[in-house]
Every structure is written in C-alpha cells, then in structure tokens.
Enzyme design. Structure first.
Site, short mmCIF file in Angstrom:
data_model
loop_
_atom_site.label_atom_id
_atom_site.label_comp_id
_atom_site.label_asym_id
_atom_site.label_seq_id
_atom_site.Cartn_x
_atom_site.Cartn_y
_atom_site.Cartn_z
N ASN A 14 16.29 -24.65 50.91
CA ASN A 14 15.27 -23.64 50.66
C ASN A 14 15.96 -22.30 50.81
OD1 ASN A 14 13.12 -21.89 50.66
ND2 ASN A 14 12.24 -22.60 52.60
N GLY A 15 15.82 -21.41 49.84
CA GLY A 15 16.48 -20.11 49.93
C GLY A 15 17.16 -19.79 48.62
N ARG A 30 2.54 -24.60 49.44
CA ARG A 30 3.50 -23.50 49.36
C ARG A 30 3.86 -23.15 47.92
NH1 ARG A 30 6.73 -23.24 54.32
NH2 ARG A 30 8.58 -22.69 53.15
N GLU A 36 -6.61 -5.20 44.77
CA GLU A 36 -6.73 -6.62 45.14
C GLU A 36 -7.58 -7.37 44.12
OE1 GLU A 36 -5.15 -8.53 46.85
OE2 GLU A 36 -6.40 -10.27 47.26
N LYS A 65 3.13 -20.04 47.79
CA LYS A 65 2.30 -19.52 48.87
C LYS A 65 3.13 -18.70 49.86
CE LYS A 65 -1.51 -19.35 51.31
NZ LYS A 65 -2.50 -18.41 50.77
N CYS A 106 10.05 -23.46 48.14
CA CYS A 106 10.61 -24.76 48.50
C CYS A 106 10.16 -25.22 49.89
CB CYS A 106 12.13 -24.70 48.51
SG CYS A 106 12.83 -24.19 46.96
N HIS A 117 -4.24 9.58 31.60
CA HIS A 117 -2.87 10.10 31.45
C HIS A 117 -1.95 9.10 30.78
CE1 HIS A 117 -3.77 13.77 33.62
NE2 HIS A 117 -4.48 13.02 34.47
N GLU A 152 -3.73 -13.32 38.79
CA GLU A 152 -2.92 -14.45 39.26
C GLU A 152 -3.60 -15.80 39.02
OE1 GLU A 152 -1.86 -14.29 43.45
OE2 GLU A 152 -3.82 -13.51 43.97
N TRP A 195 10.81 -24.85 44.25
CA TRP A 195 10.29 -23.72 43.48
C TRP A 195 11.53 -23.08 42.85
CZ3 TRP A 195 10.56 -18.31 43.40
CH2 TRP A 195 9.54 -17.65 42.71
N LYS A 205 -6.09 -10.56 42.07
CA LYS A 205 -6.73 -11.89 42.16
C LYS A 205 -7.04 -12.41 40.77
CE LYS A 205 -6.29 -12.70 45.21
NZ LYS A 205 -5.48 -12.97 46.29
#
Ligand code: F6R
Length: 583
Positions: free
Chosen positions: A98-99, A27, A460, A578, A2, A483, A467, A74, A464
């Site tokens: 926001n929160g 964001r 990483e 973000k 948010c 395994h 996502e 968000w 990437k």
C-alpha cells in the site's frame, strides 16, 4: 485505497483473509488478490469486487493454508487488471503493498539493465525485485537494503518461499499488527481484525515485524524491540445496511442521533475544548470534504472572533511556504486519520514547534496519535466512500469550538436543543428531494452558488453531487460567476442557490436573477421564504453557527436521489477511495 491483511495462525487462512478484505472494501479498490502459504505459495487474483475473488477461489483447487497475505488494490502505477493486482511474485519473494514508490521508474530501469524482467506495470513489483535481489537467507537484511533505496510511501507484507514467516514494514502508510490467541495478523486498518482480537501493536517506521506461528518479533536494525500490546475499543460496528438500500442513506439517517450525542458530549467535556482565543492565528488544513468542513469553521471563527484563519488544502500546504507565528494553532481535520497529505501537513506544523489540534474520527489513527490535542467526532464507522455523517460532525465540532471561543454559547442554547429534531425533519423530507432530483438528473452541468457560509456549504453540496452522480458540478461564490463561468449557463442549466445568511441574501438573489435571465433553472435552498421561485426548498432557520448542519444533509440527499436516478453505485463511486493514503 489499497488494503492489506496478513494472517498466521490456527484458523483457515482463506476465511480470515477474505473476511478481512471484505472489511477493507469500504476503502475503495479495483482488484483483489490473495497469497496462501503451505509448503509452497499459491497466488490468486481477480479484477473487481472481493466477492469475485471469492467466487474464483471456489472454482480452483486452493491449498489448505494457515498463513497468507491478501490485498485490495487501488491503482497507482498501471491500470486495474489481474496482472497488476497484488500479491506480486519475484523469485522467492511474494509481496503486497500500500503506498506509492516515487522512484519506481528509475529503479526499474536499473534492475532491467541487470537482467531483471518485469511482468507488471506496478511500482510494487520493483520492490519485490529489489528484495529478491538482496535476499540470501537473511530476510530482514534484504528488506532493509531494498527499502533504503526506495523513495515514497509503503506498507509492505512480504513472504519468502523458503521461510514460514510473514514480514511487515511501513513508511508513511498505515499498518498495525494484531495479537490473538495462537494467531497473529497485520492489517491496514484495525477494523479488519477486530472480529478475531482487540489486541494490537503499532509498527513504527524503520521497524520490521517478523510474524510466525509462535508470535511477533519486531526488529529495529538488528535488535529486537519490546512493544506494548494495546487494546482497541473498536468493535465491528458494521451491522450491515439495516434495511437501507445503501450505506450512504443509512449513514445520513444516523446524523440526528450522532449530532444529539455530540452536543451532549460537548457540554460534558466543555472545559477540555480548547479556547481558540489563546491563539492569534489559525491554520485549518485538510483534504476534500474535511477541508470544506474547515471552510465552514474558518467563516464562523472569522465572523465571530478576532482570530484570522487560513484554510488550506493539505496537498498544497505541505509544500508551500507557510508563515507561522508563535501563537499559531494548526487544526487538521480528518475522518480516517490516515490521509497522507494531511499527515504531512500535521508533521510540518510540528516540525515548526506549532501547536496542533486534530478533529478526527478514527481513534488510534496516525493523525490522532501524532497531534498534540485531539477532538474525536465519534461518528462511528463510515462505510460509504463519500462522507456524510463524518462531515456533519466535523462541521458541528468546528461550530461548537467557534461558538465557545466567541463566548456565544448562551445565545444558541435553544438552537442546540432542537437541532437533532430539526435535522431529522430535514432528512425525512425525501419526497421533496426526489422531486427535485427528477428535474435535474439528466443535466450535464449543475452549479451551486452562495456567499460566505453559504459558499462553504455550496462547496460540499457540489462535491457530493459530482462524486456520486458523475454530473459535472461546480460551486461558485455567487458574485464571481459573472467573471467568466456564467458563459457555461445554458437553457435549463440548474443553478442551486444556497441562501441562509441574512446579511448577503439580497446579493445572492441578484446573482440568481442574472443566471435566470440567461436561461438557467434557478433552485433556491433557503431558511426563509423567498417569493418568485418555483423550485424552492425551505429549511428550518437556526443560528448561522449551526445552519450548515441542517442544509448540507438536504444537499447530501439531493445528490443521493440524483445518483440513484442515474443508476450509480452510490456507496462505491468509480475511482474513489475512502482513505487516501498516498499523495
Ligand atoms: C468526499 C470525501 C473526501 C474526504 C477526503 C479526506 O466525500 O470523503 O473528500 O473528505 O479524502 O479524508 P479524511 O477525512 O479521511 O482525511
């Protein structure tokens, strides 16, 4: 996550608020809304992009206003929808948040028993209802009574029907106050206001800001608090995509120049870089890609010094039992400096009187302010939601720190000199990545394998890919696959083996043969020619300290090309934010 912007001043509020929301778009969000105040308050909301809200505003009879609040949401409580989008209105109160309010259900139930009915599924409407319940003309008192009952995190922008003020309060969520000439702001992120002013004030937890056309008063309990006005050097660095199709591609292409600058800065400030040997033990704590940059750091420090390193995801670290000794250093890594879990981990270390070092991008962020020492990665503004250049600089800083502490800087001088040029060569090989992407973009599962530093790199690469392309992907320690997970290998399942560490090269190759024998499509990413593999990307070889700086950009670009072939919105992957300011 948010984003909030609030405005009071000489300019048209719609223009300032929409511009602010556009700056906060990076964001991550799913809906947006605006509340404008003149004699009355008008609220307009829309699902989707800020441009859709902008289009909607054009079709309506919008009041002229010089005061207002705006928000990108968000979703946490309640799915993305127009009704759940902020601002929310209850009685005389209009609010953006926001929160996340952890006791929202409990509070809602109590309010419902008192006869309040709710229109949305959000936790935010509950705070609005509480403030409205306590409001009898004293806004600060109502805000304080309501927030005292709330468990969780919040940054709130609030307006009342019968007052010409904006109010702001925060707890564990960022919110700054901007001071312009005859205009005042509140914003989740300084970037949202730098086109209007570079002057700002910090709002501490427990303080309430009252913003009017005359200025900003900040109250702590009932008293006015005197605040220093700070100046930011942040400029609106977003010069657009500069001809690139996506910000992600632009940001990957910035990596060589940023790496060159970071190496120069390092040598100029070498004495300010801490010596890790002053500590017996290091905890590296972060989230997502930043944690994976920490994994590279852990491997390099443990391989090259006598210091033991724990590398933990911040959301676990903050709640688990942690063993510190007097000579522990806690390193937190964060691009935004506002990641809620990382902030909590930092505060935990500080509460235990442990030295803290932040490797951070955003100056003035909570993590930068609250850590004992800071190293700024100087990546500039990163707009694409999936991190690329900031991750590379986090890795570079960890590598330089480890190398300095291992007293091995002399051995890597040549590599450091040529690193930016080699990195540019890696990035320029887009045709190779496109070719590979064509072979794998229809896959349902893709695996990355590696050992030691190559495993940290794999993590990483795999993140990437998943996502931004939405292909299921996992990274495995090469020896571990058999395994259990090897059961997922089918005919033509791509397995990308990262093979750059000479010590364990043969071992990883044996593991690759094991999956090849079961039908996998083996792909080798290496720094020395390996015979027998049709799909191989051979990258330049440098010291292990800096090898990840050359390998990960190749994986970033493979992920990018795969995502493009799948028609994904590379810069704004679904569901992602973000700056993750809730836990
Ligand atoms: C992935 C990504 C995230 C962030 C994580 C931490 O591409 O960007 O995994 O690395 O959310 O964010 P910061 O570094 O802002 O603390």
């Amino acid at each position: 996550m948010c984003g909030i912007i609030g405005y009071v001043g000489k300019n048209d509020a719609v223009k300032v608020l929409i511009n602010g929301l556009k700056t906060l778009e990076y964001r991550g969000y799913d809906s947006a809304g605006i509340a404008l105040k003149n004699k009355s308050i008008q609220v307009i909301k829309s699902v989707g992009k800020v441009s859709m809200l902008e289009d909607k505003l054009k079709t309506l009879d919008v009041i002229r206003a010089n005061m207002g609040l705006a928000h990108t949401r968000w979703a946490t409580h309640g799915k993305p929808s127009e009704v759940n989008a902020h601002p929310h209105v209850v009685g005389k109160v209009t609010i953006v948040h926001n929160g996340i309010i952890e006791n929202a259900f409990e509070l809602r139930e109590k309010l419902e028993q008192e006869g309040v009915s709710f229109k949305t599924d959000t936790d935010t409407e509950v705070i609005a209802a509480l403030i409205n319940k306590y409001y009898d003309g004293d806004a600060c008192d109502a805000i304080r009574k309501a927030t005292d009952l709330v468990v969780g995190s919040y940054a709130l922008g609030i307006m009342f029907d019968d007052e010409d003020y904006l109010y702001a309060i925060r707890k564990d969520s960022p919110l700054i106050l901007g001071v312009g000439v005859d205009e005042y702001f509140m914003a989740s992120d300084i970037a949202a206001i730098v086109n209007y002013t570079n002057k700002y004030m910090l709002l501490e937890e427990g303080e309430i800001a009252q913003i009017s056309f005359e200025g900003i008063n900040i109250y702590n309990s009932k008293k006015i608090v005197e605040k220093n006005i700070l100046e930011t050097s942040v400029v609106d660095e977003d010069k657009g995509k500069c001809g690139y199709k996506y910000y992600m591609l632009k940001e990957i292409n910035e990596e060589p120049i940023l790496v060159e600058r970071a190496i120069k800065n390092f040598y100029e400030k070498i004495d300010e870089f801490p010596n890790l040997n002053d500590y017996e033990e290091i905890h590296i704590v972060a989230c997502g890609s930043a944690m994976y940059a920490g994994m590279i750091g852990k491997t390099l420090i443990e391989e090259n010094t006598n210091i033991q390193v724990v590398c933990e995801v911040a959301s676990e670290y903050r709640y688990k039992r942690v063993f510190y000794n007097r000579k522990t250093l806690v390193i937190v890594i964060s691009q935004s400096g506002e990641t809620a879990d990382t902030i909590a981990a930092l505060r935990k270390a500080k509460a235990n009187n442990i030295d803290t070092l932040a490797i951070v991008n955003v100056k003035g962020s909570t993590i930068a302010r609250e850590s004992k020492q800071q190293i700024y990665i100087e990546a500039g503004r990163e707009v694409a939601v999936a991190t690329t250049k900031a991750y590379i600089l986090q890795v570079l800083v960890m590598a330089l720190l480890s190398c300095k502490s291992a007293l091995k800087l002399d051995l890597v001088k040549n590599d450091l000199e040529k690193l930016p040029r080699l990195l540019k060569e890696v990035i320029d090989r887009r045709d190779d990545y496109k070719k590979l992407a064509k072979k794998i973009f229809k896959s349902e599962d893709i695996f990355f394998i590696g050992r030691k530093i190559d495993y940290a790199i794999s993590l990483e690469g795999s993140l990437k890919l998943k996502e931004i392309s939405y292909i299921h992907s996992e990274a495995y320690q090469a020896g571990e696959l058999k395994h259990g997970t090897i059961s997922l290998i089918e005919e033509n399942t791509p397995v990308l083996a990262i093979i750059t560490d000479d010590d364990i090269k043969e071992k990883t190759l044996s593991n690759l043969e094991e999956v090849k024998a079961r039908g996998a499509l083996p792909i080798v990413i290496c720094n020395e020619k390996i015979d027998g593999y049709q799909d191989e990307i051979l990258l330049p070889k440098v010291s292990t300290f800096f090898q990840a700086v050359l390998v990960v950009p190749c994986l970033q670009l493979i992920a990018y090309e795969v995502a493009i072939l799948r028609g994904c919105d590379v810069d704004k992957p679904r569901n992602l934010a973000k700056s993750v300011t809730v836990e």
